[in-house]
Scaffold this motif. Sequence first.
Motif, PDB file in Angstrom:
ATOM      1  N   ILE A 181       2.039   1.610  -8.500  1.00  0.00           N
ATOM      2  CA  ILE A 181       1.045   1.800  -7.440  1.00  0.00           C
ATOM      3  C   ILE A 181       0.856   3.298  -7.214  1.00  0.00           C
ATOM      4  O   ILE A 181       1.746   3.975  -6.682  1.00  0.00           O
ATOM      5  CB  ILE A 181       1.482   1.122  -6.139  1.00  0.00           C
ATOM      6  N   GLN A 215       0.847  -1.195   0.000  1.00  0.00           N
ATOM      7  CA  GLN A 215       0.000   0.000   0.000  1.00  0.00           C
ATOM      8  C   GLN A 215       0.878   1.239   0.000  1.00  0.00           C
ATOM      9  O   GLN A 215       1.764   1.395   0.835  1.00  0.00           O
ATOM     10  CB  GLN A 215      -0.927   0.023   1.209  1.00  0.00           C
ATOM     11  N   GLN A 272      -1.686  -2.752  -4.030  1.00  0.00           N
ATOM     12  CA  GLN A 272      -1.598  -3.790  -5.053  1.00  0.00           C
ATOM     13  C   GLN A 272      -1.156  -5.094  -4.408  1.00  0.00           C
ATOM     14  O   GLN A 272      -0.258  -5.102  -3.561  1.00  0.00           O
ATOM     15  CB  GLN A 272      -0.586  -3.377  -6.129  1.00  0.00           C
TER      16      GLN A 272
END
Length: 229
Positions: A106, A41, A112
Motif C-alpha cells: 500500500i 489506508q 486497499q
Amino acid sequence: MITLKKIAFSAAALAISLGMGLTVASGAQASGKRYYEVTVQNLTYGQPISPPVIVTHKQGFSLFNAGEAASDDLAALAEDADNSGLVSFLESQRRVASVAVGAGPIPPGQAQSTIVETEGNANFISAIGMLVNTNDAFFGVRHFRISRSFRSIRTTRSPAYDAGSEANNEDCGFIPGPACGTPFVRATDGAEGIIHIHRGVHGVGDLEPSIYDWRNPAVQVSIRRVEQP
C-alpha cells in the motif's frame, strides 16, 4: 539461510510499482460464514506498507502484545516484510477462523480493500503490516470487534509499533523498502527487545526525516459487512 519462499514473499512486499501480492484464507466452514470488507489506508507520507495480514479470530487470541518480545515470525514481518512464517503460524491456531493477505503493498496516501470471512463466535479482526522504509516498524490493529449484526462502516486507527528486534540505525544496509532495497540483513546490537510505540525516523542514518518520518496514527482501518463475494 534465505529460502526461495522468503524471496518470493519479500518480492511481493517490496515491488510497489507492480502491486504484487498474495491472498489466502483458511479455517471457515461452508455454513454460517460472514464476510467483511477490510480497508487499510496508509496515512504516512513516505512509508509504503507491506501487504497487510488480516485475521478473523475468537476472543482470547492476540496477534501481538506490546511490552513483550516479538515472536520470530512477527520479527520477520516487521524487519523484512516476510509474512510467510506468520501466515503459517496463524493458520495453525484453533482460535483463528481465517487468514487473508492483501493483494499488494500500500503506497503512501493510498488504500486497499480485502474481503475476509468468519463464522460462529469468531467476532474479532486483527491486522498487521510493515512500514518498509524502516528497520522494524509495523502497524497493528488488535481485537477489533465485529458484531454479527452491524452493517455500517466501523473505523479504527493504528500507530506504528517498533518490533524491538532490530536497532533503529536507519542505515540503508538494513532496510528492505524502496528507499534502500536491502532485505534479510539485520542489526540486532542495540535492539530494544520489546514491542513498543515507534519513535519515528530521526535522521541518524540514511533516511531523511522530512520524507520518511511520520506522526501517528500510521494507518486507518475501516470494516463493513458485505454479502458473499
